[in-house]
Write a protein that holds these residues in place. Structure first.
Motif, PDB file in Angstrom:
ATOM      1  N   ASP A   7      50.763  39.877  44.057  1.00  0.00           N
ATOM      2  CA  ASP A   7      49.408  40.308  44.444  1.00  0.00           C
ATOM      3  C   ASP A   7      49.253  41.812  44.274  1.00  0.00           C
ATOM      4  O   ASP A   7      48.240  42.292  43.752  1.00  0.00           O
ATOM      5  N   TYR A   8      50.261  42.550  44.726  1.00  0.00           N
ATOM      6  CA  TYR A   8      50.180  44.002  44.642  1.00  0.00           C
ATOM      7  C   TYR A   8      50.213  44.468  43.189  1.00  0.00           C
ATOM      8  O   TYR A   8      49.443  45.356  42.788  1.00  0.00           O
ATOM      9  N   CYS A   9      51.081  43.863  42.399  1.00  0.00           N
ATOM     10  CA  CYS A   9      51.163  44.188  40.983  1.00  0.00           C
ATOM     11  C   CYS A   9      49.803  44.015  40.307  1.00  0.00           C
ATOM     12  O   CYS A   9      49.348  44.879  39.549  1.00  0.00           O
ATOM     13  N   MET A  10      49.127  42.922  40.608  1.00  0.00           N
ATOM     14  CA  MET A  10      47.832  42.646  39.979  1.00  0.00           C
ATOM     15  C   MET A  10      46.741  43.576  40.498  1.00  0.00           C
ATOM     16  O   MET A  10      45.766  43.847  39.802  1.00  0.00           O
ATOM     17  N   SER A  11      46.912  44.081  41.714  1.00  0.00           N
ATOM     18  CA  SER A  11      45.883  44.957  42.293  1.00  0.00           C
ATOM     19  C   SER A  11      45.968  46.387  41.789  1.00  0.00           C
ATOM     20  O   SER A  11      45.013  47.157  41.935  1.00  0.00           O
ATOM     21  N   LEU A  12      47.098  46.775  41.189  1.00  0.00           N
ATOM     22  CA  LEU A  12      47.321  48.168  40.807  1.00  0.00           C
ATOM     23  C   LEU A  12      46.545  48.594  39.560  1.00  0.00           C
ATOM     24  O   LEU A  12      46.484  49.774  39.254  1.00  0.00           O
ATOM     25  N   GLU A  13      46.004  47.626  38.845  1.00  0.00           N
ATOM     26  CA  GLU A  13      45.295  47.912  37.591  1.00  0.00           C
ATOM     27  C   GLU A  13      46.197  48.639  36.601  1.00  0.00           C
ATOM     28  O   GLU A  13      45.828  49.649  35.990  1.00  0.00           O
ATOM     29  N   LEU A  14      47.397  48.090  36.439  1.00  0.00           N
ATOM     30  CA  LEU A  14      48.369  48.639  35.497  1.00  0.00           C
ATOM     31  C   LEU A  14      47.921  48.386  34.058  1.00  0.00           C
ATOM     32  O   LEU A  14      47.136  47.477  33.786  1.00  0.00           O
ATOM     33  N   ASP A  15      48.472  49.166  33.141  1.00  0.00           N
ATOM     34  CA  ASP A  15      48.205  48.956  31.724  1.00  0.00           C
ATOM     35  C   ASP A  15      49.180  47.945  31.117  1.00  0.00           C
ATOM     36  O   ASP A  15      48.902  47.356  30.079  1.00  0.00           O
ATOM     37  N   MET A  16      50.306  47.769  31.756  1.00  0.00           N
ATOM     38  CA  MET A  16      51.286  46.766  31.352  1.00  0.00           C
ATOM     39  C   MET A  16      52.220  46.534  32.519  1.00  0.00           C
ATOM     40  O   MET A  16      52.440  47.440  33.326  1.00  0.00           O
TER      41      MET A  16
END
Length: 514
Positions: free
Chosen positions: A383-392
């Motif tokens: 959930d946190y990974c998806m919330s960070l708005e990462l580029d990859m």
């Protein structure tokens, strides 16, 4: 007669399965290249063969050895990242066997991170005559200067494991670590001129801003080792200590000059375990590169707790367009258990946003299945990974790599480990991660694979990528996610499912082709 043939083995298709066709990178073998140039500087006649870059198999490599008739063959076992040494034992083992089948009288030395972690086991299991524990330069030159048929000579070669005339295992003291003041003399760079530099390609995401050209690619070390002690990491296995050493900025930039001018390099990976660490080191490199204005497309690694606001402008000016951040887990309990950075989720979010605000893309590394992970912590991590708005996002299963504290603990506590070296590859069919204190490995692997699909098929992520990099990248991502890694050891269903509006893990099956 050639003194030395250095062979970089290949198992790209087995390690990455279908991702090897167009998605995974092809990288110049840095350690093979460093050993080659080091031995040439000592006056030895060296042939360097990159089986991966040249797309040649084990038998072809053996025939090249037969034609050269060298005094010694060296097979370095390293990977595209510091923890990826063990998975390359598959190709190294087959290459070694092919050479011994065709040229039984030519001695073979195995060297690398995995070898340093398990020297005796490697000597007993493989058909190599010698294995090296340590960085290898002094071991390699010592062998080349000795009579390799005499035990009394071999006992004078540092960092060497071998069998004596009675078949008994012998070993010498590990060679001292190369002092930083001697780095440029003992390890004078990578032998790029002996490598097929036109054959290499960057990672797909490294070139999202210009997907049509992933060539003109090289990788380079500016430093060796890491001062941190994360229990899942095996980076320091060849060095025997948690040390950080680096070449001078002028030395490194001189090497980059030659890569640009002679080999047309535009995409560059700084392979250091930790590039953003010592200001006097990496900021000076950045300054020198900015002065040259090469328009390089660089990616490098940092930690959440080493990157500072004052670094960002210098990194971007040098051409650093991507930073890989080792976040690993949002759970403090999980991170503390593996001695990974004391930082909060707020700090992670702030750092990611500031890096992106400076025009640098962020690749976040996350690990599922660390010892204190359960389904709730892994779901929270995703959930946190998806919330960070990462580029990859690199999403990994926890793996007890030989040379890491996690591996030593797994052996001590009786945790089941992979039954083949390919089982340590994150993307292989045989992949078998570590079980946690609460979840078995098949569930960890299934969760990781479903999490990867959930992240990369997220409509919000795809929309961001298309807005930032163009429709071609969105199409590339949609095509990539059509391929699902077959797995031997993944549970077909999760004991605890998770879902998002666009993705239901219960409907996602991992193909198993046992």
């Amino acid at each position: 007669m050639t003194d030395l043939v250095i062979i970089n083995p290949t198992a790209h298709a087995q390690i990455y399965q279908g991702l090897s066709n167009g998605y995974a990178a092809f990288e110049p073998p840095i350690w093979a290249g460093m050993l080659s140039l080091a031995m040439k500087y000592q006056g030895f006649d060296v042939e360097l063969v990159d089986c991966e870059g040249l797309s040649i198999g084990y038998e072809d490599a053996a025939r090249l050895v037969k034609d050269c008739r060298p005094k010694l063959v060296c097979i370095p076992v390293y990977g595209q990242q510091p923890s990826a040494s063990t998975q390359n034992m598959y190709g190294a083992s087959l290459t070694c066997s092919a050479i011994k089948d065709l040229c039984p009288d030519i001695p073979v030395l195995l060297i690398g991170g995995h070898i340093s972690a398990l020297p005796e086991q490697t000597l007993l299991e493989e058909r190599a005559d010698f294995v090296c524990q340590g960085e290898g330069v002094h071991t390699l030159s010592g062998l080349l200067q000795s009579d390799m048929t005499r035990t009394d000579h071999l006992k004078k070669v540092p960092g060497l494991w071998f069998k004596d005339e009675f078949g008994l295992v012998q070993h010498t003291a590990q060679a001292p670590m190369i002092p930083m003041k001697e780095m440029e003399l003992v390890l004078p760079g990578v032998d790029y001129d002996a490598l097929p530099m036109d054959k290499y390609r960057a990672h797909n995401w490294h070139c999202y801003d210009g997907m049509t050209d992933r060539s003109g690619y090289a990788s380079i070390y500016t430093s060796l080792g890491c001062p941190f002690s994360c229990s899942f990491c095996c980076i320091n296995a060849p060095f025997g200590a948690n040390k950080f050493r680096y070449w001078s900025p002028e030395f490194i930039v001189n090497k980059i000059d030659k890569l640009v001018e002679k080999h047309g390099i535009r995409n560059l990976k700084i392979a250091d375990e930790m590039f953003v660490l010592r200001d006097d080191h990496f900021l000076e490199i950045c300054k020198l590169l900015a002065q040259r204005d090469y328009k390089l497309n660089i990616w490098a690694y940092s930690r959440i707790d080493t990157i500072k606001d004052r670094h960002l402008e210098a990194l971007k000016a040098a051409g650093v367009n991507w930073l890989g951040l080792g976040i690993e887990s949002i759970s403090k309990k999980v991170r503390d258990d593996v001695i990974k950075g004391r930082f909060s989720d707020d700090k992670i979010t702030q750092v990611v946003k500031k890096i992106q605000g400076a025009g640098i893309n962020v690749a976040g590394n996350f690990i599922f299945g660390l010892p204190e992970d359960d389904f709730d912590s892994m779901k929270l991590n995703l959930d946190y990974c998806m919330s960070l708005e990462l580029d990859m996002a690199n999403l990994y299963s926890a793996m007890a790599y030989p040379g890491s504290q996690l591996h030593r603990s797994a052996l001590q506590d009786g945790f089941e480990l992979p039954d083949s070296w390919l089982g340590y590859s994150q993307h292989s069919f045989e992949c078998k991660p570590l079980s946690t204190n609460y979840i078995d490995s098949s569930q960890v692997l299934a969760f990781r694979d479903k999490a990867w699909q959930a992240f990369h098929t997220d409509p919000a992520y795809l929309a961001r990528m298309e807005a930032k990099f163009g429709a071609e990248v969105g199409q590339h991502l949609r095509e990539m996610t059509q391929y699902v890694l077959p797995r031997k050891n993944a549970a077909p269903t999760l004991q605890q499912e998770f879902s998002y509006p666009h993705f239901n893990s219960a409907d996602y099956l991992i193909p198993n082709t046992k």
